[in-house]
Structures are given as structure tokens and as C-alpha cells.
Design an enzyme around this catalytic site. Structure first.
Site, PDB file in Angstrom:
ATOM      1  CB  SER A  72      63.820  49.388 -26.058  1.00 24.07           C
ATOM      2  OG  SER A  72      62.612  50.029 -26.359  1.00 24.07           O
ATOM      3  CG  ASN A  73      59.169  48.993 -23.590  1.00 27.62           C
ATOM      4  OD1 ASN A  73      58.453  49.134 -24.576  1.00 27.62           O
ATOM      5  ND2 ASN A  73      59.502  50.012 -22.812  1.00 27.62           N
ATOM      6  CG  PHE A  74      58.677  43.003 -26.267  1.00 20.60           C
ATOM      7  CD1 PHE A  74      59.539  42.712 -27.320  1.00 20.60           C
ATOM      8  CD2 PHE A  74      58.845  42.328 -25.069  1.00 20.60           C
ATOM      9  CE1 PHE A  74      60.532  41.761 -27.185  1.00 20.60           C
ATOM     10  CE2 PHE A  74      59.827  41.365 -24.927  1.00 20.60           C
ATOM     11  CZ  PHE A  74      60.676  41.078 -25.990  1.00 20.60           C
TER      12      PHE A  74
END
Ligand code: C5P
Length: 401
Positions: free
Chosen positions: A209-211
Site C-alpha cells: 500500500s502507500n501512506f
């Protein structure tokens, strides 16, 4: 949106009476003061306790609660109190009595006493609705300048299919908002917003995923809804919450699920704001068992996900507006302008990771906005809520050109 507005909700004998509970809740949550009047017929379908709990006000059904005490409820006072009277659901019987000026019960006496505008949402079986007497009665109400919310077609409680279903609570709520705020610039516009990250599963316990936290997308959804838009918020996993009667949230996990939801909604949308940080890659193979620590290294083969923005840009027809976001770490302007063109966007918002206080997770953001005619606007660092309002204003300007 309805703060200090006094709404008298009159509920009559129809199976749709249970939906009036939901209308009450929407109105109260929007800040309205709500008093409910129920007819004897409505009491067969729903209890006063439901409405008094939701409205935090006593519910009125008769001239006197206790005939021996001689105490009575003043229908004239109640009628004069209201800024708007809403009859939902309105049965064929009460409709006909309204058209004839009868006042043989508390609800009708209150109706005869109001000086405010009256909105009605008829609900009855298809044949009752299409009967010439009902149609004539509705014409009569229209001639009194009452606002008539036409019933919808569909499955009826009788099992028949046809016109007669009461307008949905959200539609009635929206009509009430439109009544008090006819000037809202996005009134009735269907808007898609994507927000948050996506999770791309590696195995049953791990993902890529990402932030992204979804803060910007949720703020935009809220800002658009407060200008009257009906927002469809397709959200990846996030801790953000949002309750607004005009926002419907569709929770998704992966890029593919987000793609499927957006494609299903897009045709009916006038504006789409793609704020989500969609994963660009996902594991080529998803394993069903947890991957064990066997070796010192692990190689996961990735494949690209579908670019939602690009596909919506390809499907876009005239009258539809597509707004994208870009998050760049180098050659920001060049990359952003290239995305604007390659994805067939009408506007793109750049947030730079170079500026402290901008980007993932923070409550502030610093944006620049680009259009296909090379126009650019740069904004200073602001709270995301204000940034969302700036973007909403730019969208309103763009669609009204
Ligand atoms: O190409 P890039 O990911 O930088 O483009 C950003 C824009 O495209 C954002 O509006 C983002 O929501 C959208 N996007 C998308 N689907 C993807 C990747 C990005 O809708 N798979």
C-alpha cells in the site's frame, strides 16, 4: 445546512411511514428543529416513540392527550411555528381531504393553520395514484403552490410494480435543502470522489500500500456536498469518517475493486474527482496461505493495476468533468501537465512532497492547479479543509463557464 430551520413533518397512513423516521434523522443531523405530527392511520405503521426519540420533541396526534383534563394541543400555534410543512408519506385519503379543505383530525387542522410553504410526498398503490381523482387532487395542491415530490416507479408493497412509491428519504431531504438554499451551485449534481490508499494483497496477512490517509479526499467530498452535490465517495481503507446526508460511501480495498465501483458509477456522474492514491502495482499471484520465512530473500512479481483516471478519461462524454491529482517528487510541473493530457483530465491538482506540511497524513496541504489551456494557479500552505473548499470553488467556476 438546516440550522434553526423549523420543520413540521406530517406522517400519514402508508407503509412508507417507516421511511419518515429516516427523514427525521437526516433533518435533525442537518441542524433542523423537527416536530412530528402523525395521523391515526400512521400509528398503525409506526409509533410516536420512534419520532420523539429521533426528533427530541413530543409527537402530536390529537387535539387532546387526556380528554378529562381539558388540556389541548394548539394546532394553530404549531402551524405558525413551522418554516416548512412536509407531508411524507402523504396518503390518498389525506391528499383528498387537503384538496377539499377538510379538517376532521389534528393533522389536517394543523395543515389548514400553516402559513409556511407545504411540501408533499405522495405514497400509494399505482392504481390509486393514477386514479383521476388523485391526479385532480394533486393538481389542486399544485395550484396552492405546494411543492409536490412526484412518487417514483418501482416495486410497491402490494406486490405490483408501477408509480406510487414515496420519493426516497434522501431525495426528500435534498428537496428540503434545495427549498431553503435554492442558490447552492452544485444542487442536484452527481459527483464521484475517490479517496485513500488501496491495499494489494500478497497473502492473507500482508499487502502492498502507500501512506495515503484519505484526509484530502474526505475533505473534498464534504466540501462538494455542502455545495449541494450528491457525492459518491469510493474509499480505500482509511480511518477517516464522514457523515453527510448527501455523501454515500462505497468501501473498497484493492485497485481492482475501486476500478469496478468507479466504472459502475461513472456514466451517471457529472463531476469526478480522483483523489485516491491507487496502487500502481499489485502482486501477480495472490497466494492463499501465509508465505513462510524459508530463505533470506523473497521475490514478489508485480503487475500494473488498471489506471482508473485514464479509463474514465477515455469514457468521458461532453458535460462530464474529470479532475485528477498528482503527487510528484521531481519535475513536478512537467509530470503533472503530462498526466493532465494523457488521462484526458479537465483539471489536475498537484501536491508536492517537497513542501513540509503538504502531502500524506498531514492536516495541511499546498497545491497548484493546472488546466489544459496551460493556466496554472499556485496556493499557499492551508488546512486541508480550506484546500478542499478552494478546489470546490475552482470546480464550480469551471463547470459554470
Ligand atoms: O499516474 P498517477 O498515479 O500519478 O496519477 C494520479 C491520478 O490518477 C490521481 O488522480 C489518481 O487518483 C489517479 N489514478 C487512478 N488509478 C490509478 C492510478 C492513479 O485513478 N491506477
Amino acid at each position: 445546512m438546516l440550522i434553526r430551520k423549523k420543520i413540521l413533518l406530517c406522517v400519514t397512513g402508508s407503509i412508507a411511514a417507516y421511511k419518515a423516521a429516516y427523514i427525521t434523522r437526516l433533518l435533525v443531523q442537518a441542524g433542523a428543529e423537527v416536530k412530528v405530527v402523525v395521523s391515526k392511520g400512521a400509528l398503525n405503521f409506526i409509533t410516536p416513540l420512534t419520532f420523539s426519540t429521533l426528533s427530541k420533541n413530543p409527537v402530536f396526534s390529537d387535539f387532546t392527550e387526556d380528554p378529562d383534563s381539558g388540556k389541548w394541543t394548539n394546532h394553530v400555534e404549531l402551524g405558525l411555528w413551522a418554516d416548512l410543512m412536509v407531508m411524507a408519506p402523504l396518503s390518498a385519503n389525506t391528499l383528498s381531504k387537503m384538496a377539499q379543505g377538510q379538517s376532521d383530525n389534528f393533522l389536517l387542522a394543523t395543515y389548514m393553520s400553516v402559513r409556511c410553504p407545504v411540501m408533499v410526498a405522495p405514497a400509494m398503490d399505482h392504481d390509486m395514484y393514477s386514479h383521476p381523482a388523485t391526479q385532480e387532487n394533486l393538481l389542486k395542491l399544485k395550484s396552492y403552490n405546494h411543492i409536490v415530490l412526484e412518487p417514483a416507479s418501482g416495486q410497491l408493497a402490494s406486490g405490483l410494480v408501477g408509480k406510487g412509491r414515496m420519493s426516497e428519504p434522501e431525495d426528500i431531504f435534498e428537496a428540503i435543502i434545495a427549498h431553503f438554499h435554492p442558490e447552492l451551485p452544485l444542487q442536484g449534481k452527481e459527483v464521484l470522489v475517490t479517496a485513500g490508499p488501496t491495499y494489494e494483497r500478497i497473502d492473507p496477512v500482508r499487502f502492498i500500500s502507500n501512506f495515503s490517509t484519505g484526509k484530502m479526499g474526505y475533505a473534498i467530498a464534504h466540501a462538494l456536498a455542502s455545495k449541494g452535490a450528491r457525492v459518491h465517495l469510493v474509499s480505500g481503507p482509511t480511518h477517516e469518517t464522514l457523515f453527510h446526508p448527501l455523501v454515500k460511501i462505497y468501501n473498497v480495498e484493492s485497485a481492482q475493486e475501486m476500478y469496478d465501483s468507479c466504472i459502475a458509477l461513472f456514466e451517471a456522474m457529472q463531476i469526478s474527482v480522483l483523489c485516491a492514491a491507487v496502487a500502481d502495482f499489485r502482486p501477480k499471484k495472490q497466494v492463499t496461505e501465509k508465505i513462510k520465512k524459508k530463505d533470506n530473500s523473497l521475490t514478489i512479481e508485480l503487475e500494473t493495476t488498471q489506471d482508473i483516471a485514464k479509463e474514465l478519461g477515455r469514457r468521458k462524454t461532453s458535460g462530464q468533468y474529470l479532475i485528477g491529482f498528482a503527487l510528484e517528487t521531481e519535475n513536478e510541473t512537467e509530470h503533472t501537465q503530462a498526466k493532465l493530457i494523457s488521462k484526458n483530465l479537465d483539471m489536475i491538482v498537484l501536491n508536492s512532497l517537497r513542501d513540509s506540511g503538504a502531502g500524506f497524513g498531514s492536516d495541511t496541504n499546498k497545491i497548484s492547479v493546472f488546466w489544459p489551456d496551460n493556466k496554472v494557479l499556485h496556493f499557499g500552505l492551508k488546512p486541508k479543509i480550506q484546500v478542499a473548499q478552494d478546489i470546490t470553488e475552482l470546480i464550480i467556476q469551471m463547470i459554470s463557464q
